[in-house]
Design a protein around this motif. Structure first.
Motif, short mmCIF file in Angstrom:
data_model
loop_
_atom_site.label_atom_id
_atom_site.label_comp_id
_atom_site.label_asym_id
_atom_site.label_seq_id
_atom_site.Cartn_x
_atom_site.Cartn_y
_atom_site.Cartn_z
N LEU A 129 0.75 -1.31 -0.06
CA LEU A 129 0.05 0.03 -0.13
C LEU A 129 0.85 1.30 0.18
O LEU A 129 0.88 2.18 -0.51
N ALA A 130 2.21 1.32 0.87
CA ALA A 130 3.36 2.46 0.01
C ALA A 130 3.41 2.44 -0.41
O ALA A 130 3.30 3.32 -0.61
N GLU A 131 3.81 1.70 -1.45
CA GLU A 131 4.36 1.53 -2.72
C GLU A 131 3.36 2.28 -3.72
O GLU A 131 4.04 3.31 -4.25
N LEU A 132 1.97 2.06 -3.60
CA LEU A 132 0.70 2.21 -4.51
C LEU A 132 0.81 3.89 -4.29
O LEU A 132 0.65 4.67 -5.16
N GLY A 133 1.34 4.15 -2.72
CA GLY A 133 1.27 5.88 -2.28
C GLY A 133 2.26 6.44 -3.42
O GLY A 133 2.01 7.23 -3.90
N LYS A 134 3.21 5.40 -2.96
CA LYS A 134 4.70 6.67 -3.81
C LYS A 134 4.51 6.34 -5.31
O LYS A 134 4.33 7.58 -5.60
N ILE A 135 3.36 5.53 -6.05
CA ILE A 135 3.56 5.53 -7.39
C ILE A 135 2.40 6.89 -7.56
O ILE A 135 2.24 7.25 -8.44
N ASP A 136 1.52 6.62 -7.41
CA ASP A 136 0.11 7.49 -6.77
C ASP A 136 0.80 9.05 -6.92
O ASP A 136 0.41 9.86 -7.73
N GLN A 137 1.65 9.69 -6.12
CA GLN A 137 2.58 10.92 -5.93
C GLN A 137 3.23 10.80 -6.72
O GLN A 137 2.80 12.36 -7.58
N VAL A 138 4.08 9.95 -7.59
CA VAL A 138 4.70 10.00 -8.46
C VAL A 138 3.39 10.46 -9.73
O VAL A 138 4.23 11.21 -10.99
N ARG A 139 2.77 9.93 -9.79
CA ARG A 139 1.77 9.96 -10.84
C ARG A 139 0.74 11.60 -11.00
O ARG A 139 1.30 11.91 -11.50
N LYS A 140 0.89 12.18 -9.83
CA LYS A 140 0.10 13.41 -9.41
C LYS A 140 1.05 14.17 -9.60
O LYS A 140 0.65 15.19 -10.37
N ASP A 141 3.17 14.01 -9.46
CA ASP A 141 3.82 15.05 -9.38
C ASP A 141 3.74 15.57 -10.72
O ASP A 141 4.16 15.65 -11.86
N LEU A 142 3.68 13.93 -11.89
CA LEU A 142 4.13 13.45 -13.59
C LEU A 142 2.78 14.70 -14.39
O LEU A 142 2.94 15.22 -14.77
N SER A 143 1.68 14.59 -14.08
CA SER A 143 0.61 14.96 -14.99
C SER A 143 0.53 16.86 -13.65
O SER A 143 0.29 17.67 -15.13
N ARG A 144 1.20 17.51 -12.63
CA ARG A 144 1.73 18.65 -13.03
C ARG A 144 2.49 18.97 -13.56
O ARG A 144 2.44 20.78 -14.05
N ARG A 145 3.09 18.35 -13.63
CA ARG A 145 4.32 18.81 -14.40
C ARG A 145 3.97 19.02 -15.68
O ARG A 145 4.05 19.78 -16.68
N GLU A 146 3.12 17.96 -16.80
CA GLU A 146 3.13 18.00 -17.68
C GLU A 146 1.54 18.78 -18.12
O GLU A 146 1.65 19.91 -18.87
N LYS A 147 0.91 19.57 -17.71
CA LYS A 147 0.52 20.49 -16.93
C LYS A 147 0.63 21.67 -17.54
O LYS A 147 0.32 22.66 -18.33
N THR A 148 2.24 22.32 -16.51
CA THR A 148 2.45 23.08 -16.52
C THR A 148 3.23 23.12 -17.88
O THR A 148 3.10 24.10 -18.82
N VAL A 149 3.62 22.59 -19.05
CA VAL A 149 4.58 22.70 -19.99
C VAL A 149 3.64 22.39 -21.09
O VAL A 149 3.55 22.93 -21.68
N ARG A 150 2.38 21.85 -20.85
CA ARG A 150 1.15 22.38 -21.96
C ARG A 150 1.02 23.93 -21.37
O ARG A 150 0.83 23.95 -22.88
N ASP A 151 0.72 23.90 -20.64
CA ASP A 151 0.55 25.69 -20.19
C ASP A 151 1.73 26.41 -21.03
O ASP A 151 1.48 27.47 -21.53
N LEU A 152 3.32 25.82 -20.69
CA LEU A 152 4.03 26.86 -21.48
C LEU A 152 3.37 27.26 -22.81
O LEU A 152 3.87 27.59 -23.61
N ILE A 153 3.18 25.37 -23.57
CA ILE A 153 3.38 25.17 -25.29
C ILE A 153 2.07 26.49 -25.39
O ILE A 153 2.31 26.86 -26.47
N GLY A 154 0.90 26.05 -25.13
CA GLY A 154 -0.23 27.22 -25.26
C GLY A 154 0.06 28.78 -25.40
O GLY A 154 0.05 29.41 -26.66
N ARG A 155 1.24 28.97 -24.45
CA ARG A 155 1.83 30.18 -24.28
C ARG A 155 2.26 30.62 -25.56
O ARG A 155 2.62 32.06 -26.33
#
Length: 160
Positions: A129-155
């Motif tokens: 369960l702790a490992e799943l939590g780490k995976i979930d956190q990485v997924r959220k971090d990647l999603s935030r980074r993806e959104k930032t990059v997409r916003d930059l491309i849009g700008r």
């Protein structure tokens, strides 16, 4: 601490992450180590005694099975000496601890030691369960980074 209800969990039951957070808060309060505070001789003796009582095996059987696992003869007399408060100069060898925990099924000595150095001992499902939590956190971090990059491309496209 506020007990949050997670999807499918029992009301009032801490999630693994809430549990870890609660322990971290407790540890922050007790991070000071005083001289002699890590002398766990009596505490270890008591915990080992608990483990022997917890086990359905006799002390003879525990000693025999531990001997098989470590490849060194361990006797009931040694177990008695290691757990007796009156035998303060007889110390339980740390290299025998995994065998003791395996044979007795009692992991409290490891948990006690881990807690003293501000670590956690997670067992089977808890660790997964702790490992799943780490995976979930990485997924959220990647999603935030993806959104930032997409916003930059849009700008950048908007500025062209």
């Amino acid at each position: 601490m506020v007990r949050r209800k997670k999807g499918g969990s029992v009301p009032g039951q801490l999630s693994l992450f809430d549990f870890v957070e609660e322990i971290q808060q407790e540890q922050e309060k007790s991070t000071e180590i005083n001289p002699g505070s890590l002398n766990i001789s009596l505490q270890l003796r008591n915990t080992l005694s608990e483990g022997l009582k917890y086990s359905s095996l006799s002390r003879f059987e525990v000693a025999c099975r531990m001997s098989e696992l470590v490849g060194v003869e361990i006797t009931k007399s040694q177990l008695d000496s290691w757990t007796a408060e009156s035998k303060e100069h007889h110390r339980f060898p740390a290299e025998y601890l995994p065998a003791f925990c395996h044979v007795t099924g009692f992991k409290q000595p490891l948990k006690m030691m881990a807690k003293l150095v501000q670590c956690y001992l997670l067992e089977s499902e808890e660790a997964l369960l702790a490992e799943l939590g780490k995976i979930d956190q990485v997924r959220k971090d990647l999603s935030r980074r993806e959104k930032t990059v997409r916003d930059l491309i849009g700008r950048m496209k908007a500025d062209m």
